[in-house]
Design a protein around this motif. Structure first.
Motif, short mmCIF file in Angstrom:
data_model
loop_
_atom_site.label_atom_id
_atom_site.label_comp_id
_atom_site.label_asym_id
_atom_site.label_seq_id
_atom_site.Cartn_x
_atom_site.Cartn_y
_atom_site.Cartn_z
N LYS A 30 5.53 -3.06 2.98
CA LYS A 30 4.86 -2.03 3.76
C LYS A 30 4.25 -0.98 2.84
N SER A 31 4.98 -0.61 1.81
CA SER A 31 4.49 0.36 0.85
C SER A 31 3.24 -0.15 0.14
N ILE A 32 3.26 -1.42 -0.24
CA ILE A 32 2.10 -2.02 -0.92
C ILE A 32 0.89 -2.02 0.01
N PHE A 33 1.08 -2.43 1.26
CA PHE A 33 -0.03 -2.47 2.22
C PHE A 33 -0.60 -1.08 2.48
N GLU A 34 0.27 -0.08 2.63
CA GLU A 34 -0.20 1.28 2.88
C GLU A 34 -1.00 1.81 1.69
N THR A 35 -0.52 1.56 0.48
CA THR A 35 -1.23 2.00 -0.71
C THR A 35 -2.58 1.32 -0.81
N ASP A 36 -2.61 0.02 -0.59
CA ASP A 36 -3.86 -0.74 -0.67
C ASP A 36 -4.82 -0.29 0.42
N PHE A 37 -4.32 -0.03 1.63
CA PHE A 37 -5.18 0.41 2.73
C PHE A 37 -5.80 1.77 2.41
N LYS A 38 -5.01 2.70 1.90
CA LYS A 38 -5.53 4.02 1.56
C LYS A 38 -6.61 3.92 0.50
N ARG A 39 -6.42 3.05 -0.46
CA ARG A 39 -7.39 2.90 -1.54
C ARG A 39 -8.72 2.37 -1.01
#
Length: 53
Positions: A30-39
């Motif tokens: 979830k953390s990886i997806f959120e970081t990638d989405f924000k980027r």
């Protein structure tokens, strides 16, 4: 700090080991997806070529 099998929230201490391991894995994803989405969701500024047309 990312969670792992030695470092996790106190609320997870009573979970079965296999369930806690899966919860830690899901939280990491979830953390990886959120970081990638924000980027990728930041607005992009137009280039000078787009502005001059």
């Amino acid at each position: 700090m990312p969670w792992n099998e030695q470092n996790y929230p106190p609320s997870m201490k009573n979970l079965k080991k296999v369930v806690r391991k899966k919860a830690i894995e899901i939280a990491g994803l979830k953390s990886i997806f959120e970081t990638d989405f924000k980027r990728h969701s930041e607005p992009r500024l137009p280039s000078t070529a787009q502005i001059n047309h």
